[in-house]
Design a protein around this motif. Structure first.
Motif, PDB file in Angstrom:
ATOM      1  N   ASP A   7       0.804  -1.210   0.000  1.00 28.15           N
ATOM      2  CA  ASP A   7       0.000   0.000   0.000  1.00 28.15           C
ATOM      3  C   ASP A   7       0.842   1.268   0.000  1.00 28.15           C
ATOM      4  O   ASP A   7       0.596   2.188  -0.771  1.00 28.15           O
ATOM      5  CB  ASP A   7      -0.930  -0.004   1.220  1.00 28.15           C
ATOM      6  N   SER A   8       1.852   1.336   0.889  1.00 29.93           N
ATOM      7  CA  SER A   8       2.623   2.564   1.025  1.00 29.93           C
ATOM      8  C   SER A   8       3.370   2.898  -0.254  1.00 29.93           C
ATOM      9  O   SER A   8       3.464   4.064  -0.642  1.00 29.93           O
ATOM     10  CB  SER A   8       3.613   2.424   2.189  1.00 29.93           C
ATOM     11  N   PHE A   9       3.889   1.882  -0.924  1.00 28.15           N
ATOM     12  CA  PHE A   9       4.629   2.125  -2.153  1.00 28.15           C
ATOM     13  C   PHE A   9       3.689   2.237  -3.340  1.00 28.15           C
ATOM     14  O   PHE A   9       3.978   2.933  -4.315  1.00 28.15           O
ATOM     15  CB  PHE A   9       5.624   0.976  -2.383  1.00 28.15           C
ATOM     16  N   ASN A  10       2.554   1.559  -3.263  1.00 28.03           N
ATOM     17  CA  ASN A  10       1.591   1.604  -4.357  1.00 28.03           C
ATOM     18  C   ASN A  10       1.016   3.000  -4.544  1.00 28.03           C
ATOM     19  O   ASN A  10       0.615   3.368  -5.648  1.00 28.03           O
ATOM     20  CB  ASN A  10       0.454   0.609  -4.085  1.00 28.03           C
ATOM     21  N   VAL A  11       0.990   3.781  -3.466  1.00 29.68           N
ATOM     22  CA  VAL A  11       0.519   5.158  -3.572  1.00 29.68           C
ATOM     23  C   VAL A  11       1.400   5.938  -4.540  1.00 29.68           C
ATOM     24  O   VAL A  11       0.909   6.702  -5.375  1.00 29.68           O
ATOM     25  CB  VAL A  11       0.515   5.833  -2.181  1.00 29.68           C
ATOM     26  N   ILE A  12       2.708   5.743  -4.448  1.00 28.69           N
ATOM     27  CA  ILE A  12       3.648   6.469  -5.312  1.00 28.69           C
ATOM     28  C   ILE A  12       3.428   6.096  -6.775  1.00 28.69           C
ATOM     29  O   ILE A  12       3.306   6.968  -7.644  1.00 28.69           O
ATOM     30  CB  ILE A  12       5.096   6.177  -4.887  1.00 28.69           C
ATOM     31  N   THR A  13       3.378   4.800  -7.062  1.00 26.97           N
ATOM     32  CA  THR A  13       3.210   4.359  -8.444  1.00 26.97           C
ATOM     33  C   THR A  13       1.859   4.792  -9.009  1.00 26.97           C
ATOM     34  O   THR A  13       1.756   5.145 -10.186  1.00 26.97           O
ATOM     35  CB  THR A  13       3.346   2.834  -8.535  1.00 26.97           C
ATOM     36  N   THR A  14       0.824   4.782  -8.170  1.00 30.22           N
ATOM     37  CA  THR A  14      -0.502   5.192  -8.633  1.00 30.22           C
ATOM     38  C   THR A  14      -0.529   6.681  -8.957  1.00 30.22           C
ATOM     39  O   THR A  14      -1.103   7.100  -9.968  1.00 30.22           O
ATOM     40  CB  THR A  14      -1.564   4.876  -7.568  1.00 30.22           C
ATOM     41  N   VAL A  15       0.091   7.490  -8.097  1.00 29.88           N
ATOM     42  CA  VAL A  15       0.138   8.937  -8.343  1.00 29.88           C
ATOM     43  C   VAL A  15       0.893   9.230  -9.635  1.00 29.88           C
ATOM     44  O   VAL A  15       0.454  10.040 -10.461  1.00 29.88           O
ATOM     45  CB  VAL A  15       0.797   9.661  -7.154  1.00 29.88           C
ATOM     46  N   ALA A  61       0.445  17.332  -5.058  1.00 26.85           N
ATOM     47  CA  ALA A  61      -1.016  17.402  -5.085  1.00 26.85           C
ATOM     48  C   ALA A  61      -1.618  16.016  -5.310  1.00 26.85           C
ATOM     49  O   ALA A  61      -2.657  15.676  -4.734  1.00 26.85           O
ATOM     50  CB  ALA A  61      -1.466  18.361  -6.187  1.00 26.85           C
ATOM     51  N   GLY A  62      -0.961  15.208  -6.143  1.00 30.49           N
ATOM     52  CA  GLY A  62      -1.437  13.846  -6.380  1.00 30.49           C
ATOM     53  C   GLY A  62      -1.394  12.995  -5.128  1.00 30.49           C
ATOM     54  O   GLY A  62      -2.301  12.187  -4.878  1.00 30.49           O
ATOM     55  N   PHE A  63      -0.344  13.161  -4.293  1.00 28.15           N
ATOM     56  CA  PHE A  63      -0.254  12.409  -3.042  1.00 28.15           C
ATOM     57  C   PHE A  63      -1.404  12.771  -2.104  1.00 28.15           C
ATOM     58  O   PHE A  63      -1.999  11.900  -1.467  1.00 28.15           O
ATOM     59  CB  PHE A  63       1.084  12.704  -2.348  1.00 28.15           C
ATOM     60  N   VAL A  64      -1.712  14.055  -2.022  1.00 23.58           N
ATOM     61  CA  VAL A  64      -2.808  14.488  -1.155  1.00 23.58           C
ATOM     62  C   VAL A  64      -4.127  13.869  -1.608  1.00 23.58           C
ATOM     63  O   VAL A  64      -4.896  13.330  -0.803  1.00 23.58           O
ATOM     64  CB  VAL A  64      -2.905  16.025  -1.147  1.00 23.58           C
ATOM     65  N   GLU A  65      -4.384  13.906  -2.912  1.00 23.32           N
ATOM     66  CA  GLU A  65      -5.613  13.317  -3.447  1.00 23.32           C
ATOM     67  C   GLU A  65      -5.669  11.817  -3.174  1.00 23.32           C
ATOM     68  O   GLU A  65      -6.713  11.280  -2.792  1.00 23.32           O
ATOM     69  CB  GLU A  65      -5.700  13.570  -4.949  1.00 23.32           C
ATOM     70  N   GLN A  66      -4.524  11.155  -3.364  1.00 26.37           N
ATOM     71  CA  GLN A  66      -4.491   9.701  -3.212  1.00 26.37           C
ATOM     72  C   GLN A  66      -4.734   9.280  -1.770  1.00 26.37           C
ATOM     73  O   GLN A  66      -5.483   8.329  -1.506  1.00 26.37           O
ATOM     74  CB  GLN A  66      -3.133   9.177  -3.692  1.00 26.37           C
ATOM     75  N   TYR A  67      -4.112   9.956  -0.826  1.00 25.09           N
ATOM     76  CA  TYR A  67      -4.304   9.606   0.577  1.00 25.09           C
ATOM     77  C   TYR A  67      -5.726   9.890   1.036  1.00 25.09           C
ATOM     78  O   TYR A  67      -6.259   9.181   1.888  1.00 25.09           O
ATOM     79  CB  TYR A  67      -3.302  10.368   1.446  1.00 25.09           C
ATOM     80  N   GLN A  68      -6.347  10.915   0.477  1.00 25.30           N
ATOM     81  CA  GLN A  68      -7.747  11.181   0.808  1.00 25.30           C
ATOM     82  C   GLN A  68      -8.645  10.064   0.312  1.00 25.30           C
ATOM     83  O   GLN A  68      -9.600   9.664   0.977  1.00 25.30           O
ATOM     84  CB  GLN A  68      -8.183  12.520   0.208  1.00 25.30           C
ATOM     85  N   ARG A  69      -8.335   9.532  -0.877  1.00 25.36           N
ATOM     86  CA  ARG A  69      -9.134   8.430  -1.422  1.00 25.36           C
ATOM     87  C   ARG A  69      -8.966   7.164  -0.603  1.00 25.36           C
ATOM     88  O   ARG A  69      -9.905   6.394  -0.416  1.00 25.36           O
ATOM     89  CB  ARG A  69      -8.721   8.154  -2.860  1.00 25.36           C
ATOM     90  N   LYS A  70      -7.737   6.931  -0.108  1.00 26.14           N
ATOM     91  CA  LYS A  70      -7.447   5.684   0.585  1.00 26.14           C
ATOM     92  C   LYS A  70      -7.674   5.774   2.083  1.00 26.14           C
ATOM     93  O   LYS A  70      -7.378   4.837   2.809  1.00 26.14           O
ATOM     94  CB  LYS A  70      -5.985   5.278   0.327  1.00 26.14           C
ATOM     95  N   SER A  71      -8.186   6.887   2.558  1.00 26.42           N
ATOM     96  CA  SER A  71      -8.286   7.104   3.999  1.00 26.42           C
ATOM     97  C   SER A  71      -9.142   6.048   4.695  1.00 26.42           C
ATOM     98  O   SER A  71      -8.866   5.669   5.825  1.00 26.42           O
ATOM     99  CB  SER A  71      -8.841   8.502   4.281  1.00 26.42           C
ATOM    100  N   SER A  72     -10.192   5.593   4.009  1.00 26.41           N
ATOM    101  CA  SER A  72     -11.086   4.615   4.642  1.00 26.41           C
ATOM    102  C   SER A  72     -10.875   3.200   4.138  1.00 26.41           C
ATOM    103  O   SER A  72     -11.575   2.284   4.544  1.00 26.41           O
ATOM    104  CB  SER A  72     -12.543   5.008   4.387  1.00 26.41           C
TER     105      SER A  72
END
Length: 312
Positions: free
Chosen positions: A134-142, A233-244
């Motif tokens: 998950d933690s690394f997948n955020v980077i690749t997804t962004v 900005a992409g990281f902020v959006e991604q973490y908001q999506r994955k928050s729950s």
């Protein structure tokens, strides 16, 4: 049997204990292989070379077995394709290419230089493993979602680099003919200046050249800031999506929520997801598409689904 093997070798499947143990085992094997590759470059350790070679052979054999198993179970990785097409898709995918490039150099080390250089791909094998968590997948997804903006910003940097190279050649060629021999000689200088590295091996000596260098250096700061802002900005959006997402099983969802599909749910149908998690899926967001879910709609990795808990 094939399904069980796929669940075990599936990277990042936190719900399967054997899969987690397999990931740890593969990570240890990759680290051992990379460590041996580095140690083999030390002449002082020549007396250990036979042991290093034995470790390399064992780890490469493990990589070969893993590669074969991934090809064999590829139809579960791409359930919407036929068995042949799913295996072909895996072979040309990033994971499949990295796996292959990890193995090839061992068999061609005495051949062309390009094959010996491919030993670097073993490091990317570790990157491929980490990219599924998950933690690394955020980077690749962004990076994937913002690819168009990043490509545009890189294109701007390339234009500035070529323009500054031509300008500096025009100003400095007469004063430093050996340093700025042609327009391409300034590309190295423009790269180090625009990217704020500043090696100092090539620099302007004329007054006009120095003034231009100051302007180009300021442009470089702005050019580097563009992709940095896009990715941030992409990281902020991604973490908001994955928050729950990480606590979906424990969460008491009383309102409509937007969550991210990870490896646990990718490949499952809408019906399976709704029954397993006791939720109702209203909408699936897939790249630029908005999909109205059907019971047999298959969820894909990185889909965004709009849900609501049935118990709310």
């Amino acid at each position: 049997m094939k399904k069980k093997v796929f669940n075990i070798i599936q990277i990042g499947d936190k719900s399967n204990r054997l899969s987690r143990l397999f990931d740890i085992f593969i990570a240890i094997v990759i680290c051992a292989n990379i460590l041996v590759t580095f140690l083999q470059t030390f002449d002082e350790l020549a007396f250990l070379f036979p042991a290093f070679h034995a470790i390399e052979v064992i780890t490469i054999l493990i990589f070969c077995v893993e590669y074969i198993l991934r090809i064999w179970t590829a139809d579960y990785l791409y359930p919407d394709k036929s068995e042949f097409r799913s295996r072909l898709r895996f072979l040309i995918s990033f994971d499949g290419i990295i796996d292959l490039l990890t193995i090839l150099p061992f068999f061609f080390l005495s051949g062309m230089v390009i094959f010996r250089m491919l030993r670097v791909a073993r490091i990317f094998h570790l990157f491929r493993l980490n990219a599924r968590y998950d933690s690394f997948n955020v980077i690749t997804t962004v990076l994937y979602e913002k690819r168009n903006q990043i490509i545009s910003s890189v294109f701007i940097v390339l234009i500035l680099m070529l323009a500054s190279s031509l300008c500096m050649y025009s100003v400095e060629h007469d004063s430093q003919p050996e340093v700025f021999r042609n327009a391409f000689s300034g590309i190295w200088w423009s790269m180090s200046t625009l990217l704020t590295v500043g090696y100092g091996d090539i620099y302007p000596i004329t007054t006009l050249g120095r003034i231009m260098a100051i302007c180009i250096a300021y442009l470089g700061v702005g050019a580097v800031a563009i992709p940095t802002g896009i990715i941030s900005a992409g990281f902020v959006e991604q973490y908001q999506r994955k928050s729950s997402l990480s606590n979906i099983k424990e969460a008491d969802i009383h309102e409509i929520a937007e969550i991210f599909v990870d490896k646990r749910f990718a490949g499952k149908s809408v019906e399976e997801m709704e029954e397993a998690e006791q939720v109702t899926i209203f909408l699936i967001l897939r790249e630029d598409l908005s999909i109205l879910p059907q019971k047999d709609t298959i969820l894909r990795l990185n889909d965004i689904i709009v849900i609501r808990g049935e118990h709310s």
